[in-house]
Scaffold this active site. Structure first.
Site, short mmCIF file in Angstrom:
data_model
loop_
_atom_site.label_atom_id
_atom_site.label_comp_id
_atom_site.label_asym_id
_atom_site.label_seq_id
_atom_site.Cartn_x
_atom_site.Cartn_y
_atom_site.Cartn_z
N LYS A 1 -5.56 6.12 12.07
CA LYS A 1 -6.88 5.99 12.72
C LYS A 1 -6.66 5.89 14.23
O LYS A 1 -6.57 4.79 14.78
CB LYS A 1 -7.57 4.71 12.22
N GLY B 1 0.77 -1.24 0.00
CA GLY B 1 0.00 0.00 0.00
C GLY B 1 0.80 1.29 0.00
O GLY B 1 0.35 2.30 -0.55
N GLU C 1 4.44 3.96 5.92
CA GLU C 1 3.18 3.20 5.84
C GLU C 1 2.10 4.02 5.12
O GLU C 1 2.15 5.25 5.11
CB GLU C 1 2.67 2.89 7.26
N ASP C 2 1.12 3.34 4.56
CA ASP C 2 -0.02 4.04 3.97
C ASP C 2 -1.01 4.46 5.06
O ASP C 2 -1.48 5.58 5.09
CB ASP C 2 -0.71 3.19 2.89
N ARG D 1 -5.88 0.85 -6.11
CA ARG D 1 -4.67 1.52 -5.60
C ARG D 1 -4.28 2.70 -6.49
O ARG D 1 -3.60 3.62 -6.05
CB ARG D 1 -3.47 0.55 -5.59
N PHE E 1 -13.36 2.89 6.32
CA PHE E 1 -12.46 2.23 5.37
C PHE E 1 -12.24 3.16 4.17
O PHE E 1 -13.18 3.74 3.64
CB PHE E 1 -13.10 0.92 4.91
N VAL E 2 -10.97 3.29 3.78
CA VAL E 2 -10.63 4.18 2.66
C VAL E 2 -9.88 3.43 1.56
O VAL E 2 -9.22 2.42 1.83
CB VAL E 2 -9.79 5.40 3.12
N ASP F 1 -3.73 1.49 11.48
CA ASP F 1 -5.09 1.18 11.92
C ASP F 1 -5.01 0.66 13.36
O ASP F 1 -4.91 1.44 14.29
CB ASP F 1 -5.66 0.16 10.92
P1 5GP Z 1 -2.82 -2.36 11.17
O1 5GP Z 1 -1.76 -3.41 11.25
O2 5GP Z 1 -2.36 -1.00 11.65
O3 5GP Z 1 -4.10 -2.79 11.84
O4 5GP Z 1 -3.22 -2.25 9.67
C1 5GP Z 1 -2.39 -1.71 8.74
C2 5GP Z 1 -2.74 -2.17 7.35
O5 5GP Z 1 -4.13 -2.47 7.23
C3 5GP Z 1 -2.46 -1.06 6.36
O6 5GP Z 1 -1.15 -1.11 5.89
C4 5GP Z 1 -3.48 -1.37 5.28
O7 5GP Z 1 -2.94 -2.28 4.38
C5 5GP Z 1 -4.64 -2.01 6.01
N1 5GP Z 1 -5.73 -1.06 6.29
C6 5GP Z 1 -6.11 -0.54 7.47
N2 5GP Z 1 -7.13 0.32 7.34
C7 5GP Z 1 -7.41 0.36 6.02
C8 5GP Z 1 -8.36 1.11 5.23
O8 5GP Z 1 -9.17 1.92 5.70
N3 5GP Z 1 -8.29 0.90 3.89
C9 5GP Z 1 -7.42 0.03 3.30
N4 5GP Z 1 -7.48 -0.09 1.97
N5 5GP Z 1 -6.52 -0.68 4.01
C10 5GP Z 1 -6.51 -0.50 5.34
#
Ligand code: 5GP
Length: 180
Positions: free
Chosen positions: A135, A48, A103-104, A170, A157-158, A107
Site C-alpha cells: 500500500k 499472514g 511479507e503478506d 486466511r 483492507f483486504v 502497509d
Molecule cells: P505495517 O507494519 O506495514 O503497517 O503492517 C503490516 C501488517 O499489517 C501486515 O503483515 C498485516 O498483518 C497487517 N495488515 C496491513 N494491512 C492489512 C490489510 O489490508 N489486511 C489485513 N488482513 N492485514 C493487514
C-alpha cells in the site's frame, strides 16, 4: 462476483487465484535471477505470509536457499497498534546471510522497518523484502519500501490468501477487498 461477509463487513473478490499465481510467478522470476549466485535465507513473517511464502519458494528456479520463520504482531482488527511484538523469535543464524523477508502486505512499513533493524543488528549481509501486496500511499518508513512486489493496492483492507480478519479468512484462495 464472489463475496464474503465477516463480522458485519462486506468483502468482494479483488484478485482471483489465477491472478495471484501470475503475480507470484513474476516475483519468483525476479528473485531467482537476482539470487542465482547466492544462497538466500528467506525469513517468512508469520502469521499472514505463510500462504504467499509457500507458493513463492516453490516457484523459485535453480535457487539453493533456506527458509525460516519469525512471528510478529502489530495489527488488531482493522487498525494498527503501532507496536511490534516478537512472538516467535528467529531460530536461524542470520550473520553474514543474504536475507529476503517475505511479507503478506506492507502497509505503514512499521513491521519491515523494525524487522530490518533487528536483522541488521544480527549481522545480515544484505536484506531485501518480498511482499504479495504493497500500500504505497500508507507507507511511513522509507527503508520499508519493498524490493519485490506482487501487486500494489490503494488503502482498502483486504483478506484472504493468508491475510486475516481477526484471525479468520486466511484460508480463502482469492484476495477480497472490503466494501464500505
Ligand atoms: P505495517 O507494519 O506495514 O503497517 O503492517 C503490516 C501488517 O499489517 C501486515 O503483515 C498485516 O498483518 C497487517 N495488515 C496491513 N494491512 C492489512 C490489510 O489490508 N489486511 C489485513 N488482513 N492485514 C493487514
Amino acid at each position: 462476483m464472489k463475496t464474503i461477509d465477516e463480522q458485519g463487513y462486506h468483502f468482494e473478490e479483488w484478485l482471483t487465484p489465477q491472478e495471484i499465481a501470475q503475480d507470484v510467478a513474476q516475483v519468483a522470476d525476479r528473485i531467482s535471477k537476482d539470487y542465482q549466485e547466492k544462497e538466500p535465507l528467506f525469513v517468512v513473517v508469520l502469521n499472514g505470509a505463510f500462504v504467499f511464502a509457500a507458493d513463492l519458494i516453490r516457484a523459485l528456479k535453480d535457487i539453493r536457499c533456506e527458509v525460516t520463520f519469525i512471528r510478529v504482531s502489530s495489527y488488531w482488527g482493522m487498525s494498527s497498534t503501532g507496536k511490534l511484538e516478537f512472538i516467535v523469535p528467529l531460530q536461524q543464524v542470520v550473520d553474514n546471510r543474504d536475507v529476503v523477508i517475505v511479507e503478506d502486505i506492507v502497509d505503514t512499513g512499521l513491521t519491515i522497518h523494525q524487522l530490518k533493524a533487528h536483522l541488521r543488528g544480527l549481522g545480515a549481509a544484505s536484506i531485501r523484502v518480498a511482499t504479495m501486496l504493497f500500500k504505497p500511499r500508507k507507507l511511513e518508513y522509507d527503508d520499508a519500501k519493498p524490493d519485490y512486489i506482487g501487486r500494489e493496492i490503494t488503502d482498502e483492507f483486504v483478506i484472504g490468501y493468508g491475510l486475516d480478519f481477526d484471525g479468520f479468512e486466511r484460508n480463502l484462495d482469492a484476495i477480497y477487498k472490503v466494501k464500505e
